[in-house]
Scaffold this motif. Sequence first.
Motif, PDB file in Angstrom:
ATOM      1  N   LEU A  47      10.070  30.633 -10.604  1.00  0.00           N
ATOM      2  CA  LEU A  47      10.232  30.906 -12.032  1.00  0.00           C
ATOM      3  C   LEU A  47       9.554  29.862 -12.907  1.00  0.00           C
ATOM      4  N   ILE A  48       9.591  28.597 -12.454  1.00  0.00           N
ATOM      5  CA  ILE A  48       9.041  27.524 -13.292  1.00  0.00           C
ATOM      6  C   ILE A  48       7.667  27.055 -12.821  1.00  0.00           C
ATOM      7  N   GLY A  49       7.145  27.684 -11.769  1.00  0.00           N
ATOM      8  CA  GLY A  49       5.783  27.393 -11.330  1.00  0.00           C
ATOM      9  C   GLY A  49       5.616  26.169 -10.465  1.00  0.00           C
ATOM     10  N   VAL A  50       6.695  25.718  -9.802  1.00  0.00           N
ATOM     11  CA  VAL A  50       6.613  24.567  -8.905  1.00  0.00           C
ATOM     12  C   VAL A  50       6.205  25.043  -7.512  1.00  0.00           C
ATOM     13  N   LYS A  51       5.258  24.361  -6.899  1.00  0.00           N
ATOM     14  CA  LYS A  51       4.729  24.761  -5.599  1.00  0.00           C
ATOM     15  C   LYS A  51       5.486  24.072  -4.464  1.00  0.00           C
ATOM     16  N   SER A  52       5.511  24.727  -3.295  1.00  0.00           N
ATOM     17  CA  SER A  52       6.114  24.145  -2.094  1.00  0.00           C
ATOM     18  C   SER A  52       5.655  24.932  -0.887  1.00  0.00           C
ATOM     19  N   THR A  53       5.791  24.340   0.299  1.00  0.00           N
ATOM     20  CA  THR A  53       5.478  25.077   1.516  1.00  0.00           C
ATOM     21  C   THR A  53       6.454  26.231   1.718  1.00  0.00           C
ATOM     22  N   ALA A  54       7.688  26.110   1.226  1.00  0.00           N
ATOM     23  CA  ALA A  54       8.646  27.211   1.343  1.00  0.00           C
ATOM     24  C   ALA A  54       8.122  28.449   0.613  1.00  0.00           C
ATOM     25  N   LEU A  77       7.280  17.940   7.401  1.00  0.00           N
ATOM     26  CA  LEU A  77       6.931  19.312   7.038  1.00  0.00           C
ATOM     27  C   LEU A  77       7.975  20.294   7.564  1.00  0.00           C
ATOM     28  N   PHE A  78       8.516  20.017   8.731  1.00  0.00           N
ATOM     29  CA  PHE A  78       9.563  20.863   9.319  1.00  0.00           C
ATOM     30  C   PHE A  78      10.824  20.821   8.469  1.00  0.00           C
ATOM     31  N   TYR A  79      11.396  19.614   8.286  1.00  0.00           N
ATOM     32  CA  TYR A  79      12.700  19.567   7.632  1.00  0.00           C
ATOM     33  C   TYR A  79      12.622  19.803   6.128  1.00  0.00           C
ATOM     34  N   ASP A  80      11.520  19.411   5.482  1.00  0.00           N
ATOM     35  CA  ASP A  80      11.492  19.582   4.029  1.00  0.00           C
ATOM     36  C   ASP A  80      11.114  20.998   3.628  1.00  0.00           C
ATOM     37  N   THR A  81      10.443  21.741   4.505  1.00  0.00           N
ATOM     38  CA  THR A  81      10.248  23.163   4.241  1.00  0.00           C
ATOM     39  C   THR A  81      11.589  23.888   4.276  1.00  0.00           C
ATOM     40  N   LEU A 118       0.820  -1.213   0.000  1.00  0.00           N
ATOM     41  CA  LEU A 118       0.000   0.000   0.000  1.00  0.00           C
ATOM     42  C   LEU A 118       0.856   1.265   0.000  1.00  0.00           C
ATOM     43  N   SER A 119       2.069   1.172   0.543  1.00  0.00           N
ATOM     44  CA  SER A 119       2.954   2.340   0.602  1.00  0.00           C
ATOM     45  C   SER A 119       3.348   2.848  -0.774  1.00  0.00           C
ATOM     46  N   LEU A 120       3.200   1.999  -1.789  1.00  0.00           N
ATOM     47  CA  LEU A 120       3.564   2.419  -3.146  1.00  0.00           C
ATOM     48  C   LEU A 120       2.673   3.559  -3.640  1.00  0.00           C
ATOM     49  N   LEU A 121       1.468   3.673  -3.085  1.00  0.00           N
ATOM     50  CA  LEU A 121       0.543   4.729  -3.540  1.00  0.00           C
ATOM     51  C   LEU A 121       1.091   6.122  -3.238  1.00  0.00           C
ATOM     52  N   PRO A 122       1.433   6.465  -1.973  1.00  0.00           N
ATOM     53  CA  PRO A 122       1.999   7.801  -1.749  1.00  0.00           C
ATOM     54  C   PRO A 122       3.348   8.003  -2.423  1.00  0.00           C
ATOM     55  N   VAL A 123       4.130   6.933  -2.565  1.00  0.00           N
ATOM     56  CA  VAL A 123       5.414   7.050  -3.264  1.00  0.00           C
ATOM     57  C   VAL A 123       5.183   7.444  -4.714  1.00  0.00           C
ATOM     58  N   ALA A 124       4.175   6.836  -5.353  1.00  0.00           N
ATOM     59  CA  ALA A 124       3.899   7.117  -6.761  1.00  0.00           C
ATOM     60  C   ALA A 124       3.346   8.519  -6.961  1.00  0.00           C
ATOM     61  N   VAL A 125       2.554   9.001  -6.008  1.00  0.00           N
ATOM     62  CA  VAL A 125       1.886  10.293  -6.166  1.00  0.00           C
ATOM     63  C   VAL A 125       2.818  11.458  -5.861  1.00  0.00           C
ATOM     64  N   TYR A 126       3.735  11.285  -4.905  1.00  0.00           N
ATOM     65  CA  TYR A 126       4.522  12.412  -4.404  1.00  0.00           C
ATOM     66  C   TYR A 126       5.169  13.277  -5.492  1.00  0.00           C
ATOM     67  N   PRO A 127       5.855  12.714  -6.501  1.00  0.00           N
ATOM     68  CA  PRO A 127       6.530  13.596  -7.467  1.00  0.00           C
ATOM     69  C   PRO A 127       5.593  14.551  -8.203  1.00  0.00           C
ATOM     70  N   PHE A 128       4.306  14.213  -8.269  1.00  0.00           N
ATOM     71  CA  PHE A 128       3.356  15.062  -8.987  1.00  0.00           C
ATOM     72  C   PHE A 128       2.702  16.104  -8.074  1.00  0.00           C
ATOM     73  N   ALA A 129       2.882  15.952  -6.753  1.00  0.00           N
ATOM     74  CA  ALA A 129       2.160  16.796  -5.807  1.00  0.00           C
ATOM     75  C   ALA A 129       2.497  18.269  -5.979  1.00  0.00           C
ATOM     76  N   LYS A 130       3.754  18.575  -6.270  1.00  0.00           N
ATOM     77  CA  LYS A 130       4.144  19.983  -6.385  1.00  0.00           C
ATOM     78  C   LYS A 130       3.541  20.658  -7.609  1.00  0.00           C
ATOM     79  N   ARG A 131       2.885  19.884  -8.450  1.00  0.00           N
ATOM     80  CA  ARG A 131       2.214  20.456  -9.612  1.00  0.00           C
ATOM     81  C   ARG A 131       0.780  20.888  -9.294  1.00  0.00           C
ATOM     82  N   PHE A 132       0.167  20.292  -8.230  1.00  0.00           N
ATOM     83  CA  PHE A 132      -1.242  20.591  -7.988  1.00  0.00           C
ATOM     84  C   PHE A 132      -1.541  21.087  -6.575  1.00  0.00           C
ATOM     85  N   THR A 133      -0.551  21.136  -5.676  1.00  0.00           N
ATOM     86  CA  THR A 133      -0.809  21.622  -4.322  1.00  0.00           C
ATOM     87  C   THR A 133       0.385  22.412  -3.803  1.00  0.00           C
TER      88      THR A 133
END
Length: 325
Positions: A227-234, A211-215, A154-169
């Motif tokens: 510049l390229i439109g990638v989203k992040s908490t930073a 969220l702490f360390y990756d921000t 089941l862990s493969l689901l968040p692993v697969a989704v993560y690289p796309f997350a910065k495009r939509f959130t």
Amino acid sequence: MTGNNQTPEAVGENAGQVADAYRGNWVDRLAPAATRPYLRLARADRPIGTWLLLLPCWWGLMLAMLSDGRAGWHDLWIFAGCAIGAFLMRGAGCTWNDITDRHIDGSVARTASRPIPSGQVSVRGALVWLAAQALVAFGILLTFNLAAIALGVLSLLPVAVYPFAKRFTWWPQVFLGLAFNWGALLAWTAHTGRLEAPAVLLYLAGIAWTLFYDTIYAHQDAEDDALIGVKSTARLFGENSPRWLRWFLVISVSIMAVAVILAVPDGRPLALLVALCGPWAMGWHMQWQMRQLKLDDTSRLLMLFRSNRDAGLLPVPFFAVALLL
């Protein structure tokens, strides 16, 4: 520097070295030249990610042993198997991330030297390497109980989704936390055979920690990402990041403390007291990071991000001592 545009000085044992890797790491010094691009693709030259994936596994295993008072030889294998699996799955996850981000990485100074955008590894070669790492990790997973195997799949689901997350959130770090802290659930279940509340709370504490360390980490790329439109908490938090980071610190430590309280059985007050020193020590380290934080100093940001290996390790000896009490 990319693999296709190296200066003569770069040709040799350090050819193709990735910008944010440790200088003089074992991949650059010891690995055969043909394997280096693939090891760099798996981030073997940057071990911090393996630690950040592994440590929630060890938290979960040790709290599970505290919970039921049992420790056996199989737990030693869970301990070691999680370490090997973390190395492999971190490598597979990073390979998948670089396949999906190959066009973005080429536009960001810190990531342009990675093996795919620099031309050292083809997409087809990366896919084969991804499958090889995942299959070996799956072999390790099969040595655990059925409930843990199901969680691992089941862990493969968040692993697969993560690289796309910065495009939509604006909160891709949440998706990273969902993936990177899954080991707390898996290791607890590998020991007990069932998923219980302390493991879920430990998982949530780990997500807040991520969220702490990756921000902090994402602030290195904030300008390029804009510049390229990638989203992040930073980018979302901007100059208000320190205030948000303090909240993540408090939430992570508090939830981990509740997980410890629920995990340690009644009648073991000394074990509980010692185990509670674990989240306290981790929180102390995170507060130290806050005192050192400078959002415009990229080298310091990278140093602080890497220091979270030590932050996440701090609960481990306290949990270990509590097991003996």
